[in-house]
Scaffold this active site. Structure first.
Site, PDB file in Angstrom:
ATOM      1  N   HIS A   1       2.241   1.975  -3.423  1.00  0.00           N
ATOM      2  CA  HIS A   1       1.229   2.549  -4.322  1.00  0.00           C
ATOM      3  C   HIS A   1       1.281   4.073  -4.344  1.00  0.00           C
ATOM      4  CE1 HIS A   1      -1.188  -0.481  -6.204  1.00  0.00           C
ATOM      5  NE2 HIS A   1      -1.681  -1.017  -5.108  1.00  0.00           N
TER       6      HIS A   1
ATOM      7  N   GLU B   1       0.841  -1.208   0.000  1.00  0.00           N
ATOM      8  CA  GLU B   1       0.000   0.000   0.000  1.00  0.00           C
ATOM      9  C   GLU B   1       0.871   1.251   0.000  1.00  0.00           C
ATOM     10  OE1 GLU B   1      -2.883  -0.708  -0.790  1.00  0.00           O
ATOM     11  OE2 GLU B   1      -2.773  -2.811  -0.207  1.00  0.00           O
TER      12      GLU B   1
HETATM   13  N1  TRP Z   1      -6.025  -1.448  -4.605  1.00  0.00           N
HETATM   14  C1  TRP Z   1      -5.997  -2.258  -3.436  1.00  0.00           C
HETATM   15  C2  TRP Z   1      -4.644  -2.920  -3.329  1.00  0.00           C
HETATM   16  O1  TRP Z   1      -4.096  -3.356  -4.292  1.00  0.00           O
HETATM   17  C3  TRP Z   1      -6.996  -3.344  -3.363  1.00  0.00           C
HETATM   18  C4  TRP Z   1      -8.431  -3.059  -3.610  1.00  0.00           C
HETATM   19  C5  TRP Z   1      -9.029  -2.904  -4.783  1.00  0.00           C
HETATM   20  C6  TRP Z   1      -9.459  -3.092  -2.690  1.00  0.00           C
HETATM   21  N2  TRP Z   1     -10.386  -2.850  -4.639  1.00  0.00           N
HETATM   22  C7  TRP Z   1     -10.669  -2.980  -3.364  1.00  0.00           C
HETATM   23  C8  TRP Z   1      -9.465  -3.214  -1.317  1.00  0.00           C
HETATM   24  C9  TRP Z   1     -11.873  -3.039  -2.718  1.00  0.00           C
HETATM   25  C10 TRP Z   1     -10.673  -3.270  -0.682  1.00  0.00           C
HETATM   26  C11 TRP Z   1     -11.873  -3.200  -1.366  1.00  0.00           C
HETATM   27  O2  TRP Z   1      -4.088  -3.011  -2.292  1.00  0.00           O
HETATM   28 ZN    ZN Z   2      -2.450  -2.886  -4.953  1.00  0.00          ZN
END
Ligand code: TRP
Ligand code: ZN
Length: 934
Positions: free
Chosen positions: A341, A338
């Site tokens: 990101h 995270e």
């Molecule tokens: N983008 C987040 C990650 O890769 C994960 C994620 C995408 C997410 N959609 C979600 C988390 C919906 C919770 C609910 O870490």
């Molecule tokens: Zn991610």
């Protein structure tokens, strides 16, 4: 900012209380919705249909009056027409919203100026520059989908990726629309003392009626999916750190009271992540404040909202009493993921959701490298690599061969949530790793630098990333594009020829890729294949390849395969070599090579590439598991050769090897791995074969396993470091094996470890060994059965009582039973009624149900189809509560066409039952229709 609001109507921040009352006055009728536009005839969204938005957004100012039953959201956006768009109208998305009012440039918008349906609000041809005020009303307490704004344990949380923001207000909820957000939160001060959002806190204070407010400003432009707010009773651990540039940053980990004794590891992991990204990629934290918040109701692992990461408690909370070594490792990697990101995802984001792997594949690669660098040693890195490849084979290969097969960059989707997949994440990471392998450490870094130089602050595509890698290195990566556009796991066949007289060694590679859902014909991939040659003494031989230069003169050479068939000639090969191919798993392919058992044993004993050492052991085991499975099916006697046993013994007893590595070698390919190698899957036969192999291994290696057990005790203070973790892993594996050949002494060993364990790894390791022994002893060793089963029941009960206050530990308790071979459908139905069980908490639902459907093959695939009937009931029930979780469960029957005809029939019926059920979400609908399609 406050000034601007005061100027225009003063509706947002000035005197909020009266405004709330005004909004909530019963005479307010919400704007009626058209229902006729919602035909749902074609739900599929295509990549080729992408068009830029008709308007760009500059700023978003939001005011929230938080209340569980009815929260009012006022949003002011400033927009400018995108002159390059041919679309005249402004299209806002919205779902499950009550529109209270809408104003454009200060004027109430005439009812004829826009139309509204279940999914969107369209304003007809607005002026080129507009200020839009929208008030919506939502009910967070009723939101069980955990997408949008919802309540968990009386606190408020949001989850906006991918399309949750549209459940908060009408907005161009698409990642290429980036804006600066300012957020005003208002709530009861006693119930919600903490009010958080993205960026920096710029103001806070008291309001009337015991309420208070906090105003947050995010200095960076972001897409709506990165918006977040948190409000409630939370406490934090905080630390200040100094960044490379000398700037200071405040780090906070927010949890519910009572969990502050479990935040240190997350905090340490965050700091390690920050320093690692500075060191390895020259990327610095760009905020004054970085927050992590833990929530127990969460659909996935965690979410990278700008400056306010929201985490599943599972990936935050840890101390030695409640968390296992695997939990510690999981926290480190998810915290890293995270955090990483922030640059790969947030500073540079995705143009559209088809580009999801642009941020996810890259960020998984980065978190994998982070975890590997944290261990440091070569063998430690290999153990991590092995674990990652296991995931790929266990989950991604089957996905790519089944009805949900899609390229790393999909061409279409019905529900984007279904494409947060192992293909987009894990295969996507493999694709990024291939750039790394092709360009080298420094070449890859140059590519990353160029990527940020070009695209900081932009929403871009996978092609943009590939272009940065190509342009920075001067390499032609045109063909490499196929890794993004073609689905399926490529097969790579290798044939070799040694000419003793000429001292040449020839390797012929033939690549192909099976047809996959929606893709029949494939073009050759650009595949980096790392190879080495071992001599009879097990040493690496020098490499001289005619077709590929080896400038570094290393003993591993990366061959680049680009054609369907390609031959490589090695010269000065002084003796017949044993080839070590696809070292470190340099490409996500299925390697087909007719190794002899002796060659594999040689590689297992000597390969300088630890990954391929492990791989050789797995190949030896797989070969035998397939033979044994076939023998079970025709009821022939089962036999396991001593050569294999002796190879395992040698590894187990080789104290020059890390315990963690030995544990990986001794861990057999899973039932799923074996299933994927068969034309027709017979789960009971695979199970019988695997059980036989385990008990034979134990019968022959009992003394060695006992020694391994005793040599790998980790007395003293708990530490989750790689070495202790590896020792515990090997010890607990030995303990599990020892139950396969039960004599009361080994069972008592488990029982006593369980009773005396000083940490969760040892406690659950022993409990698992006992639970799994229960059914085995029930088979061949009836005398031991009764007392063993009693002990198991007692240990389970004790465990529950000891940890009933710890939700994450109770999840483990359910998981253990869901996956136990002794848990049949009847027992499952009982466990589902346990007072601690609930479908509305995703962790809990997953713990029991997913364990049963995905990790208990012999019971889930019961011959009478009762496992599938249970599955259908649960998918339908979950669909009404939480479509995302339901859709994940729906995937359990993906491979139904590969099973024996009798099972297929039951599976098809179960799928049809779900498909025909009422009020099916897009999420589940997509999965079951694709599964049922020819
Ligand atoms: N983008 C987040 C990650 O890769 C994960 C994620 C995408 C997410 N959609 C979600 C988390 C919906 C919770 C609910 O870490
Ligand atoms: Zn991610």
């Amino acid at each position: 900012m406050l000034l601007i609001f005061a100027l225009i109507d003063g509706i947002l921040y000035v005197n909020p209380t009266t405004l709330v009352e005004y909004w909530l006055a019963p005479k307010i009728t919400t704007i009626p919705m058209r229902t006729d536009t919602n035909t749902d005839s074609n739900l599929t969204i295509y990549r080729k249909d992408y068009t830029a938005p008709s308007f760009w957004v500059d700023t978003v100012e939001m005011g929230f009056d938080l209340d569980p039953k009815s929260t009012v959201v006022s949003t002011r956006t400033t927009l400018k027409r995108n002159t390059e768009s041919t679309e005249k109208d402004l299209i806002l998305f919205g779902e499950s919203l009550k529109l209270v009012q809408i104003r454009m440039n200060g004027q109430k918008l005439a009812r004829t100026a826009y139309e509204i349906d279940k999914h969107s609000l369209r304003i007809f041809n607005p002026p080129n520059e507009i200020i839009l005020d929208i008030e919506t009303q939502i009910s967070p307490i009723k939101n069980t989908s955990l997408s949008g704004l919802y309540v968990s344990n009386d606190n408020f949380f949001t989850q906006c990726e991918a399309e949750g923001f549209r459940k908060i207000t009408y907005f161009q909820d698409r990642p290429d629309v980036m804006a600066k957000f300012t957020v005003m939160l208002r709530a009861d001060k006693k119930k919600y003392p903490v009010l958080l959002s993205n960026g920096n806190l710029i103001e806070k204070g008291k309001l009337s009626d015991g309420r208070h407010f906090a105003k947050w400003e995010d200095p960076f432009k972001k897409p709506s999916y990165l918006f977040a707010l948190v409000a409630g009773k939370l406490v934090c651990q905080e630390e200040k750190i100094k960044l490379q540039s000398g700037r200071k940053a405040l780090l906070q980990v927010w949890v519910e009271k009572g969990n502050l004794d479990k935040t240190q590891h997350a905090m340490d992991s965050l700091q390690n992540s920050i320093f690692w990204d500075e060191q390895r990629f020259g990327l610095e934290l760009d905020l004054e404040r970085f927050m992590i918040v833990a929530v127990s109701d969460f659909n996935m692992g965690a979410m990278e909202n700008k400056g306010l990461n929201i985490f599943n408690t599972k990936y935050v909370l840890a101390n030695s009493k409640v968390a296992t070594d695997a939990d510690y490792a999981g926290i480190e990697s998810v915290v890293g993921h995270e955090y990483f990101h922030n640059w790969t995802g947030n500073r540079v984001t995705c143009r559209d959701w088809f580009q999801l792997s642009l941020k996810e594949g890259l960020t998984v690669f980065r978190d994998q490298e982070f975890s590997a660098d944290m261990i440091g040693t070569n063998s430690g890195r290999a153990v991590n690599r092995i674990a990652d490849v296991r995931v790929l084979r266990q989950a991604q290969f089957p996905e790519d061969a089944g009805p949900m097969s899609h390229p790393v960059r999909p061409e279409s989707y019905v529900e984007i949530n279904n494409f947060y997949s192992v293909t987009v994440y894990e295969k996507g990471a493999e694709v990024v790793r291939m750039y790394y392998t092709l360009l080298g450490h420094e070449g890859f870094r140059k590519g990353m630098d160029l990527y940020f130089k070009r695209h900081d602050g932009q929403a871009v595509t996978c092609d943009d990333f590939r272009a940065a890698m190509a342009d920075s290195s001067g390499r032609d990566l045109t063909q490499f594009e196929r890794w993004y556009s073609q689905s399926g796991t490529p097969r790579l066949k290798v044939a070799t020829k040694y000419d003793a007289a000429k001292q040449t060694f020839e390797m012929t590679f033939t690549q192909s890729c099976p047809a996959t859902a929606g893709q029949d014909k494939k073009q050759p991939f650009h595949i980096p294949v790392a190879v080495g040659l071992l001599n009879a003494a097990g040493q690496d031989m020098p490499l001289h390849c005619q077709e590929q230069a080896n400038p570094t003169d290393s003993t591993t050479l990366v061959l680049e395969i680009t054609k369907a068939k390609q031959v490589f000639h090695f010269t000065n090969v002084t003796e017949q070599p044993t080839p070590s191919i696809l070292r470190n798993f340099s490409a996500p392919v299925e390697l087909e090579m007719d190794y002899s058992d002796d060659q594999l044993a040689h590689l297992l004993a000597h390969d300088s590439d630890a990954f391929n050492r492990w791989e050789a052991g797995q190949r030896l085991a797989m070969r035998r598991l397939l033979k044994l499975t076939a023998a079970v099916q025709v009821q022939q006697p089962l036999e396991l050769d001593t050569m294999f046993i002796e190879a395992l013994r040698k590894t187990l007893n080789d104290s020059t090897l890390d315990a963690a590595f030995r544990e990986q070698v001794l861990t057999l390919p899973s039932t799923t791995n074996v299933a994927e190698q068969m034309d027709v899957i017979d789960p009971q036969a695979i199970k019988a074969a695997r059980d036989f192999m385990r008990s034979e291994i134990t019968r022959h290696l009992k003394a060695d396993l006992l020694t391994a057990y005793e040599n790998n005790l980790t007395p003293g203070k708990y530490s989750p470091d790689a070495s202790s973790t590896g020792m515990r892993a090997l010890k607990n594996l030995a303990l599990a094996y020892l139950q396969e050949w039960p004599k009361s002494s080994t069972f008592e060993l488990a029982d006593s470890q369980c009773a005396n364990a000083k940490n969760m790894t040892d406690r659950i390791g022993a409990l698992a060994a006992m639970v799994n022994a229960e059914i085995l002893t029930g088979g061949t060793h009836k005398d031991a059965t009764k007392s063993a089963n009693k002990a198991v029941a007692h240990a389970l009960k004790q465990f529950y009582n000891d940890f009933k206050q710890e939700a994450l530990v109770i999840d483990k308790w359910f998981m253990l039973q869901g996956s136990a071979g002794s848990t049949d459908v009847a027992k499952m139905r009982k466990l589902l009624k346990h007072p601690a069980f609930t479908l509305s908490n995703p962790n809990r639902a997953r713990s029991l149900i997913f364990a049963f459907c995905n990790a208990n093959p012999s019971q889930f695939h019961a011959a009478d189809g009762s496992g599938y009937a249970l599955w259908a009931d649960l998918v339908i029930e979950l669909n009404a509560i939480n479509p995302q979780v339901a859709a994940r469960l729906a995937r359990s029957l993906d491979r139904w066409r590969k099973y024996t005809p009798a099972l297929q029939e039951f599976m098809q019926a179960a799928l049809q039952k779900v498909a025909a059920s009422k009020n099916l979400s897009k999420d589940v609908l997509e999965i079951v229709t694709k599964a049922l399609a020819a």
